[in-house]
Enzyme design. Structure first.
Site, short mmCIF file in Angstrom:
data_model
loop_
_atom_site.label_atom_id
_atom_site.label_comp_id
_atom_site.label_asym_id
_atom_site.label_seq_id
_atom_site.Cartn_x
_atom_site.Cartn_y
_atom_site.Cartn_z
N CYS A 8 32.45 41.09 50.18
CA CYS A 8 31.76 42.37 49.27
C CYS A 8 30.03 42.18 49.48
O CYS A 8 29.52 41.10 49.16
CB CYS A 8 32.10 42.08 48.01
N GLU A 22 39.06 34.60 46.25
CA GLU A 22 39.98 35.85 46.27
C GLU A 22 41.30 35.17 45.93
O GLU A 22 42.14 34.69 46.86
CB GLU A 22 39.95 36.70 47.42
N CYS A 43 29.30 35.01 39.89
CA CYS A 43 30.15 34.06 40.65
C CYS A 43 29.45 33.72 41.93
O CYS A 43 28.84 34.46 42.64
CB CYS A 43 31.67 34.44 41.06
N CYS A 82 34.49 32.41 50.24
CA CYS A 82 35.16 33.29 50.16
C CYS A 82 34.91 34.41 51.56
O CYS A 82 33.95 34.69 51.92
CB CYS A 82 35.06 34.48 48.97
N CYS A 132 28.08 40.28 46.45
CA CYS A 132 28.51 39.23 45.79
C CYS A 132 28.13 37.97 46.51
O CYS A 132 27.93 37.87 47.55
CB CYS A 132 29.99 39.13 45.90
N GLU A 153 32.41 26.50 41.14
CA GLU A 153 31.95 26.72 39.74
C GLU A 153 32.99 27.32 38.74
O GLU A 153 34.01 27.81 39.05
CB GLU A 153 30.77 27.14 39.83
N1 SAH Z 1 37.76 38.10 44.45
C1 SAH Z 1 38.16 38.67 43.27
C2 SAH Z 1 37.93 37.65 42.16
C3 SAH Z 1 36.36 36.96 42.16
S1 SAH Z 1 34.96 37.95 41.91
C4 SAH Z 1 37.80 40.08 42.84
O1 SAH Z 1 37.12 40.53 43.75
O2 SAH Z 1 38.07 40.46 41.97
C5 SAH Z 1 35.07 38.49 40.23
C6 SAH Z 1 34.37 39.76 39.71
O3 SAH Z 1 32.86 39.64 39.76
C7 SAH Z 1 34.68 40.93 40.84
O4 SAH Z 1 34.86 42.03 40.10
C8 SAH Z 1 33.36 41.08 41.48
O5 SAH Z 1 33.28 42.08 42.15
C9 SAH Z 1 32.32 40.69 40.44
N2 SAH Z 1 31.10 40.41 40.89
C10 SAH Z 1 30.66 39.78 41.91
N3 SAH Z 1 29.34 39.42 41.91
C11 SAH Z 1 28.84 40.08 40.82
C12 SAH Z 1 27.49 40.14 40.51
N4 SAH Z 1 26.40 39.50 40.99
N5 SAH Z 1 27.37 40.84 39.22
C13 SAH Z 1 28.53 41.24 38.51
N6 SAH Z 1 29.67 41.16 38.85
C14 SAH Z 1 30.11 40.30 40.06
#
Ligand code: SAH
Length: 340
Positions: free
Chosen positions: A113, A157, A330, A109, A116, A89
């Site tokens: 985390c 990532e 995301c 990914c 996420c 997406e």
């Molecule tokens: N893997 C990379 C980029 C993708 S995630 C990274 O970790 O930076 C992009 C951002 O969105 C990251 O800061 C991640 O922690 C955050 N993110 C993931 N799920 C989220 C959610 N449900 N609400 C808000 N931010 C979120």
């Protein structure tokens, strides 16, 4: 055969040189593809029949397919189907300064985390360069407007797909290509230290954002698996090196998770951690998802957290909430589409 959207200008120049042909042809081709946006070799009017035949032997044009689009006033979310039926997406956001797009870099990914949605699908594969470029082209052609900013913050990532991401940046940043300024491009990482070090020597002035989300190893260990490999001190040291070498300001992203990392103590600890570092903190109200139990911090605790950082001279902003109605965090659109 290679998808034409995946080749950098430099590689296309070398392609022609290797055929004892003229390097400038690469610029002509880029002009047709990215300035005039044609998607057929036969439409390249100033290119000889012979060259077109050679190109057709080695390259093909194919973009992604938009399978779903969800819109709100200031945001549109796109779900793309790839050639192998995988889904990724991108999110388009309208700001007063322009339009930004958040693109995916991998299918799934592996960073794991806990908060996420993207990580619920383990990495299936890296996105190819053309699959990242195509996200930009498809959205620009859908909205009939140019995109001004790119953030690599969608599924995946970016530093786990480093080489493709760098080629992608070369293509979108190239003046003869999509031509988005390097300062308008932001790469976000959860903190893969060796890649941060490699990125320190990258010569484009692309912005770097770090998903920090915690002020200490205890909390970070609990919410981000990557912290078991690269501790906060390692991340901070690599960032200090990065800033020293590039003189660029770094963004720290900090998701506000209720009762996890949003206390006053955390705000003080974070202020200490970031003291004297050329950075700013982006506090992100957590976008809740039905599959994961974390809750978003209250607006009061976000405000208190913000005030403490401010008082301690840390530059800080609270991220505007886009698209909670369109599942913009995301991985959410894909996840809801697949019902996994
Ligand atoms: N893997 C990379 C980029 C993708 S995630 C990274 O970790 O930076 C992009 C951002 O969105 C990251 O800061 C991640 O922690 C955050 N993110 C993931 N799920 C989220 C959610 N449900 N609400 C808000 N931010 C979120």
């Amino acid at each position: 055969m290679q998808n034409i959207y995946g080749i950098t200008l430099e590689d296309l120049e070398n392609y022609f040189l290797n055929k004892n042909d003229k390097k400038f042809k690469a610029t002509q081709i880029f002009d047709w593809i990215y300035k005039k946006r044609i998607s057929n070799f036969d439409d390249m009017k100033n290119v000889s029949k012979e060259t077109i035949k050679t190109l057709k032997d080695d390259f093909y044009f194919k973009k992604l397919e938009i399978v779903k689009k969800q819109e709100d006033i200031d945001v549109a979310k796109y779900l793309f189907k790839l050639e192998d039926d995988n889904l990724v997406e991108a999110v388009l956001m309208y700001h007063d300064y322009g339009t930004s797009i958040c693109i995916s870099t991998q299918v799934g990914c592996n960073m794991g985390c806990k908060f996420c949605e993207s990580g619920r699908l383990k990495k299936v594969r890296n996105l190819e360069v053309y699959e990242m470029v195509s996200q930009i082209l498809m959205v620009e052609s859908d909205i009939k407007k140019r995109i001004s900013h790119i953030v690599l913050m969608g599924i995946g990532e970016p530093f786990d797909n480093y080489d493709n991401v760098i080629k992608f940046i070369d293509i979108v940043n190239c003046g003869k290509g999509i031509d988005i300024g390097s300062r308008h491009i932001t790469v976000s990482t959860c903190g893969i230290v060796p890649k941060i070090k490699q990125f320190t020597n990258y010569d484009k002035q692309v912005n770097l954002a770090i998903s920090l989300h915690a002020p200490n190893n205890n909390i970070r260990d609990n919410i981000m698996n990557i912290n078991k490999v690269y501790k906060i001190e390692d991340v901070m040291n690599s960032i200090k090196e990065y800033i020293k070498k590039t003189n660029r300001r770094v963004t720290f992203e900090y998701i506000m998770l209720k009762g996890v990392n949003d206390s006053k103590e955390c705000a003080l600890e974070l202020s200490d951690l970031l003291k004297g570092i050329n950075c700013y903190v982006n506090l992100i109200p957590y976008n809740e998802t039905s599959h994961i139990e974390y809750k978003k911090s209250s607006s009061e605790s976000i405000k208190t957290f913000y005030d403490i950082l401010k008082k301690n001279h840390i530059c800080v902003t609270i991220r505007k909430e886009f698209g909670s109605k369109v599942n913009a965090a995301c991985g959410q659109l894909r996840s809801n589409y697949k019902e996994v």
